[in-house]
Design a protein around this motif. Structure first.
Motif, PDB file in Angstrom:
ATOM      1  N   ARG A 341       0.854  -1.187   0.000  1.00  0.00           N
ATOM      2  CA  ARG A 341       0.000   0.000   0.000  1.00  0.00           C
ATOM      3  C   ARG A 341       0.889   1.235   0.000  1.00  0.00           C
ATOM      4  NH1 ARG A 341      -3.080  -0.941  -2.297  1.00  0.00           N
ATOM      5  NH2 ARG A 341      -4.853   0.252  -1.571  1.00  0.00           N
ATOM      6  N   PRO A 342       0.703   2.115  -0.971  1.00  0.00           N
ATOM      7  CA  PRO A 342       1.540   3.322  -1.058  1.00  0.00           C
ATOM      8  C   PRO A 342       1.489   4.147   0.223  1.00  0.00           C
ATOM      9  CG  PRO A 342       0.172   3.063  -3.024  1.00  0.00           C
ATOM     10  CD  PRO A 342      -0.303   2.036  -2.040  1.00  0.00           C
ATOM     11  N   GLY A 343       2.652   4.634   0.633  1.00  0.00           N
ATOM     12  CA  GLY A 343       2.710   5.519   1.788  1.00  0.00           C
ATOM     13  C   GLY A 343       2.796   4.834   3.128  1.00  0.00           C
ATOM     14  N   THR A 344       2.793   3.499   3.152  1.00  0.00           N
ATOM     15  CA  THR A 344       2.843   2.785   4.432  1.00  0.00           C
ATOM     16  C   THR A 344       4.291   2.530   4.849  1.00  0.00           C
ATOM     17  OG1 THR A 344       2.658   0.657   3.289  1.00  0.00           O
ATOM     18  CG2 THR A 344       0.614   1.657   4.081  1.00  0.00           C
ATOM     19  N   ALA A 345       4.494   2.419   6.154  1.00  0.00           N
ATOM     20  CA  ALA A 345       5.839   2.199   6.702  1.00  0.00           C
ATOM     21  C   ALA A 345       6.399   0.830   6.347  1.00  0.00           C
ATOM     22  CB  ALA A 345       5.803   2.367   8.227  1.00  0.00           C
ATOM     23  N   ALA A 346       5.522  -0.122   5.999  1.00  0.00           N
ATOM     24  CA  ALA A 346       5.986  -1.470   5.661  1.00  0.00           C
ATOM     25  C   ALA A 346       6.921  -1.467   4.456  1.00  0.00           C
ATOM     26  CB  ALA A 346       4.787  -2.383   5.381  1.00  0.00           C
ATOM     27  N   LEU A 347       6.812  -0.472   3.607  1.00  0.00           N
ATOM     28  CA  LEU A 347       7.643  -0.422   2.405  1.00  0.00           C
ATOM     29  C   LEU A 347       9.122  -0.248   2.729  1.00  0.00           C
ATOM     30  CD1 LEU A 347       5.413   1.773   0.061  1.00  0.00           C
ATOM     31  CD2 LEU A 347       5.499  -0.716   0.267  1.00  0.00           C
ATOM     32  N   LYS A 348       9.438   0.110   3.961  1.00  0.00           N
ATOM     33  CA  LYS A 348      10.831   0.277   4.374  1.00  0.00           C
ATOM     34  C   LYS A 348      11.455  -1.046   4.818  1.00  0.00           C
ATOM     35  CE  LYS A 348       9.844   4.971   6.036  1.00  0.00           C
ATOM     36  NZ  LYS A 348       9.793   5.860   7.234  1.00  0.00           N
ATOM     37  N   ILE A 349      10.635  -2.083   5.013  1.00  0.00           N
ATOM     38  CA  ILE A 349      11.143  -3.379   5.455  1.00  0.00           C
ATOM     39  C   ILE A 349      11.775  -4.096   4.272  1.00  0.00           C
ATOM     40  CG2 ILE A 349      10.493  -5.597   6.496  1.00  0.00           C
ATOM     41  CD1 ILE A 349       8.121  -4.089   7.812  1.00  0.00           C
ATOM     42  N   GLN A 350      12.935  -4.700   4.464  1.00  0.00           N
ATOM     43  CA  GLN A 350      13.750  -5.170   3.352  1.00  0.00           C
ATOM     44  C   GLN A 350      13.283  -6.479   2.721  1.00  0.00           C
ATOM     45  OE1 GLN A 350      16.197  -3.317   1.868  1.00  0.00           O
ATOM     46  NE2 GLN A 350      15.310  -1.788   3.254  1.00  0.00           N
ATOM     47  N   HIS A 351      12.993  -7.485   3.522  1.00  0.00           N
ATOM     48  CA  HIS A 351      12.703  -8.806   2.943  1.00  0.00           C
ATOM     49  C   HIS A 351      11.351  -8.795   2.232  1.00  0.00           C
ATOM     50  CE1 HIS A 351      12.854 -13.172   2.498  1.00  0.00           C
ATOM     51  NE2 HIS A 351      11.574 -13.174   2.848  1.00  0.00           N
ATOM     52  N   VAL A 352      11.350  -9.085   0.934  1.00  0.00           N
ATOM     53  CA  VAL A 352      10.132  -9.079   0.116  1.00  0.00           C
ATOM     54  C   VAL A 352       9.808 -10.510  -0.309  1.00  0.00           C
ATOM     55  CG1 VAL A 352       9.049  -8.238  -1.998  1.00  0.00           C
ATOM     56  CG2 VAL A 352      10.613  -6.756  -0.718  1.00  0.00           C
ATOM     57  N   VAL A 353       8.546 -10.890  -0.152  1.00  0.00           N
ATOM     58  CA  VAL A 353       8.079 -12.234  -0.515  1.00  0.00           C
ATOM     59  C   VAL A 353       7.461 -12.183  -1.909  1.00  0.00           C
ATOM     60  CG1 VAL A 353       6.587 -14.162   0.144  1.00  0.00           C
ATOM     61  CG2 VAL A 353       7.635 -12.726   1.912  1.00  0.00           C
ATOM     62  N   SER A 354       7.809 -13.127  -2.763  1.00  0.00           N
ATOM     63  CA  SER A 354       7.290 -13.144  -4.133  1.00  0.00           C
ATOM     64  C   SER A 354       5.805 -13.489  -4.151  1.00  0.00           C
ATOM     65  CB  SER A 354       8.061 -14.161  -4.975  1.00  0.00           C
ATOM     66  OG  SER A 354       7.759 -15.484  -4.549  1.00  0.00           O
ATOM     67  N   ASP A 355       5.127 -13.101  -5.227  1.00  0.00           N
ATOM     68  CA  ASP A 355       3.706 -13.429  -5.368  1.00  0.00           C
ATOM     69  C   ASP A 355       3.494 -14.942  -5.403  1.00  0.00           C
ATOM     70  OD1 ASP A 355       3.012 -10.775  -5.412  1.00  0.00           O
ATOM     71  OD2 ASP A 355       2.875 -10.641  -7.597  1.00  0.00           O
ATOM     72  N   LYS A 356       4.415 -15.647  -6.041  1.00  0.00           N
ATOM     73  CA  LYS A 356       4.308 -17.107  -6.101  1.00  0.00           C
ATOM     74  C   LYS A 356       4.362 -17.713  -4.708  1.00  0.00           C
ATOM     75  CE  LYS A 356       6.549 -21.199  -8.087  1.00  0.00           C
ATOM     76  NZ  LYS A 356       7.689 -21.691  -8.927  1.00  0.00           N
ATOM     77  N   GLU A 357       5.264 -17.212  -3.877  1.00  0.00           N
ATOM     78  CA  GLU A 357       5.387 -17.729  -2.523  1.00  0.00           C
ATOM     79  C   GLU A 357       4.175 -17.335  -1.673  1.00  0.00           C
ATOM     80  OE1 GLU A 357       6.752 -19.898   0.582  1.00  0.00           O
ATOM     81  OE2 GLU A 357       7.478 -19.904  -1.492  1.00  0.00           O
ATOM     82  N   LYS A 358       3.641 -16.143  -1.890  1.00  0.00           N
ATOM     83  CA  LYS A 358       2.429 -15.734  -1.164  1.00  0.00           C
ATOM     84  C   LYS A 358       1.284 -16.707  -1.441  1.00  0.00           C
ATOM     85  CE  LYS A 358       3.372 -10.750  -1.329  1.00  0.00           C
ATOM     86  NZ  LYS A 358       2.935  -9.468  -1.924  1.00  0.00           N
ATOM     87  N   LYS A 359       1.123 -17.080  -2.718  1.00  0.00           N
ATOM     88  CA  LYS A 359       0.060 -18.015  -3.090  1.00  0.00           C
ATOM     89  C   LYS A 359       0.281 -19.382  -2.443  1.00  0.00           C
ATOM     90  CE  LYS A 359      -1.027 -15.851  -7.533  1.00  0.00           C
ATOM     91  NZ  LYS A 359      -1.012 -16.009  -9.017  1.00  0.00           N
ATOM     92  N   ALA A 360       1.533 -19.815  -2.410  1.00  0.00           N
ATOM     93  CA  ALA A 360       1.837 -21.124  -1.816  1.00  0.00           C
ATOM     94  C   ALA A 360       1.537 -21.115  -0.317  1.00  0.00           C
ATOM     95  CB  ALA A 360       3.306 -21.475  -2.064  1.00  0.00           C
ATOM     96  N   ARG A 361       1.928 -20.055   0.362  1.00  0.00           N
ATOM     97  CA  ARG A 361       1.671 -19.963   1.804  1.00  0.00           C
ATOM     98  C   ARG A 361       0.174 -19.838   2.090  1.00  0.00           C
ATOM     99  NH1 ARG A 361       6.756 -15.982   3.674  1.00  0.00           N
ATOM    100  NH2 ARG A 361       8.365 -17.326   2.770  1.00  0.00           N
ATOM    101  N   SER A 362      -0.529 -19.092   1.251  1.00  0.00           N
ATOM    102  CA  SER A 362      -1.985 -18.985   1.414  1.00  0.00           C
ATOM    103  C   SER A 362      -2.636 -20.356   1.304  1.00  0.00           C
ATOM    104  CB  SER A 362      -2.573 -18.045   0.354  1.00  0.00           C
ATOM    105  OG  SER A 362      -2.153 -16.720   0.541  1.00  0.00           O
ATOM    106  N   ALA A 363      -2.205 -21.120   0.319  1.00  0.00           N
ATOM    107  CA  ALA A 363      -2.785 -22.453   0.105  1.00  0.00           C
ATOM    108  C   ALA A 363      -2.535 -23.365   1.303  1.00  0.00           C
ATOM    109  CB  ALA A 363      -2.199 -23.073  -1.159  1.00  0.00           C
ATOM    110  N   ILE A 364      -1.374 -23.263   1.901  1.00  0.00           N
ATOM    111  CA  ILE A 364      -1.055 -24.096   3.077  1.00  0.00           C
ATOM    112  C   ILE A 364      -1.983 -23.748   4.244  1.00  0.00           C
ATOM    113  CG2 ILE A 364       0.699 -24.514   4.851  1.00  0.00           C
ATOM    114  CD1 ILE A 364       2.811 -24.170   2.595  1.00  0.00           C
ATOM    115  N   LEU A 365      -2.163 -22.457   4.497  1.00  0.00           N
ATOM    116  CA  LEU A 365      -3.018 -22.059   5.622  1.00  0.00           C
ATOM    117  C   LEU A 365      -4.492 -22.317   5.330  1.00  0.00           C
ATOM    118  CD1 LEU A 365      -1.405 -18.765   6.977  1.00  0.00           C
ATOM    119  CD2 LEU A 365      -1.244 -21.083   7.879  1.00  0.00           C
ATOM    120  N   LEU A 366      -4.906 -22.173   4.080  1.00  0.00           N
ATOM    121  CA  LEU A 366      -6.299 -22.475   3.735  1.00  0.00           C
ATOM    122  C   LEU A 366      -6.592 -23.965   3.920  1.00  0.00           C
ATOM    123  CD1 LEU A 366      -6.768 -20.209   0.591  1.00  0.00           C
ATOM    124  CD2 LEU A 366      -7.936 -19.980   2.794  1.00  0.00           C
ATOM    125  N   GLY A 367      -5.595 -24.798   3.635  1.00  0.00           N
ATOM    126  CA  GLY A 367      -5.755 -26.231   3.883  1.00  0.00           C
ATOM    127  C   GLY A 367      -5.912 -26.518   5.363  1.00  0.00           C
TER     128      GLY A 367
END
Length: 443
Positions: A341-367
């Motif tokens: 989200r533009p303007g949020t402080a989270a954008l200063k945090i360095q480690h970025v998770v890929s969209d592919k990994e986000k989908k994989a993690r979502s699927a694990i928790l949805l299961g």
């Protein structure tokens, strides 16, 4: 002064995006316009007024808002298009540039929506009109207690948020925490009861923070609402774990009308990620709240919000989150991927998770969520329960919820209009065809 003649014999269409709070507000706007002589347009009828109450919790939400606006403009080319809500507050200039938009109202102005609509529509002014205040100047509270075309009422008890979590834009869109008086809310509930309301859901942006304006507490509100005659059920839509006090849990367990049903945002089960998010609790406090609820109310349904793939969520930290949720006695997970989200402080945090990994993690928790919800429902097969039935189209299944929020399905051969908004005793059967509810028979 509102010119009611502007609204006589006009038609309207309403679109709500986002949370239950938005739904409640839109429903109230619809009631107000109905009182001025506006009726809801039929499905294929072009409307005179179109109102879109927007959401901006993610980039996907922003995209859906733009799509909805374009669709309404295309389908209702001569309509007066009003856009309000969080996306309107945060991206007013972008909204105003969309061809066909007539009026853009911010969070402070939505309380006077009918007034602004009367003035601007009646004047037939050219161009788009902005009515917008800066975040720090958002101080109004737009009351809402409405059910729309549903069975349950949604009571707005609070608006705004003072928390400024690093990933979130809601405080910028909704302003700071504020609330009406307890007496005012009691009056709204009594009105809902007089209209036949039996179940009321308490909504807001950060409802556990109730009292900032009036010096009360959320527990004070719960106690006052529980004393109102005629209400059969209350549900608390969502409450932060640090604001869900032990006293609130104990009160709900012994109350007359508050259901054994909680929805509590966790966001992450990693203490380091919670720190990066600027959340106001850690995993041990969250676990304590879950265990306390189950101690007082073993049958309680507990829903949990979880965000995956936020900046700073390494694989190890995600696994910490999974292990916490796996061991806790929660019922269902609302899983959503982190969105920049533009303007949020989270954008200063360095480690970025890929969209592919986000989908994989979502699927694990949805299961994991599916497994936990299935196990929870399964425990009640063969038992008796009381459900509040909701209106259904003729020849369709009727649905309702038990006290602890198990969705129940009643076959069409037993369904009737007379059962709408009625509390009935049933015997719970096996899962329905897609596992989304338990079948039942009337007792």
């Amino acid at each position: 002064m509102i010119d009611s003649s502007v609204f006589q014999n006009k038609t309207a269409k309403y679109i709500t995006l986002g949370c239950k709070l938005n739904f409640s507000e839109t429903s109230t706007f619809g009631q107000m316009l109905q009182g001025m002589g506006v009726r809801v347009a039929n499905k294929d009828e072009k409307a005179d007024i179109c109102l879109i109450n927007t959401c901006s919790v993610t980039e996907v939400a922003d995209h859906k808002c733009r799509q909805a606006i374009h669709r309404l403009v295309k389908e209702n080319p001569d309509a007066f298009i009003v856009v309000t809500g969080c996306y309107a507050q945060l991206a007013a200039n972008d909204v105003a540039k969309i061809p066909g938009v007539s009026l853009v109202l911010g969070s402070n102005e939505k309380a006077s929506l009918v007034q602004f609509l009367s003035e601007e529509w009646g004047s037939k002014s050219e161009g788009v009109v902005h009515r917008m205040e800066r975040t720090k100047d958002i101080v109004s509270f737009a009351p809402s207690c409405s059910k729309g075309n549903r069975t349950r009422y949604f009571l707005k008890v609070q608006d705004g948020c003072d928390y400024f979590c690093t990933y979130c834009t809601i405080p910028f869109a909704r302003g700071f925490s504020r609330n009406p008086s307890i007496d005012f809310l009691v009056g709204q509930v009594k009105q809902a009861v007089s209209e036949g309301g039996k179940e009321i859901v308490l909504t807001g942006v950060n409802i556990g923070d109730f009292g900032k304006t009036t010096g009360d507490s959320f527990l004070d509100l719960l106690k006052a609402l529980d004393e109102i005659d005629g209400v059969k059920r209350y549900r608390i839509s969502s409450i932060e774990p640090n604001l869900l006090t032990d006293d609130i849990v104990a009160f709900c367990a012994g109350s007359k009308c508050f259901m054994p049903h909680f929805h509590i945002p966790l966001q992450s089960g990693s203490d380091e990620v919670l720190r990066l998010m600027h959340r106001r609790y850690d995993s041990s406090l969250f676990a304590h709240k879950i265990n306390l609820i189950k101690e007082y109310m073993p049958d309680a349904f507990i829903g949990v919000d979880v965000m995956v793939g936020t900046r700073g969520e390494t694989q190890e930290r995600f696994e910490e989150c999974y292990r916490l949720l796996e061991k806790l006695d929660v019922t269902q997970l609302h899983v959503f991927p982190y969105s920049e989200r533009p303007g949020t402080a989270a954008l200063k945090i360095q480690h970025v998770v890929s969209d592919k990994e986000k989908k994989a993690r979502s699927a694990i928790l949805l299961g994991l969520s599916e497994s936990k919800t299935h196990s929870f429902y399964e425990k009640y097969i063969g038992s008796e329960a009381e459900i509040l039935l909701e209106k259904a189209a003729r020849g369709k299944f009727m649905h309702g919820f038990t006290r602890n929020y198990i969705r129940v399905e009643l076959p069409p051969k037993f369904a009737s209009e007379e059962l709408d908004n009625q509390l009935v005793r049933v015997r719970l059967g096996d899962f329905n065809h897609n596992g989304s509810a338990l079948k039942c028979e009337l007792l």
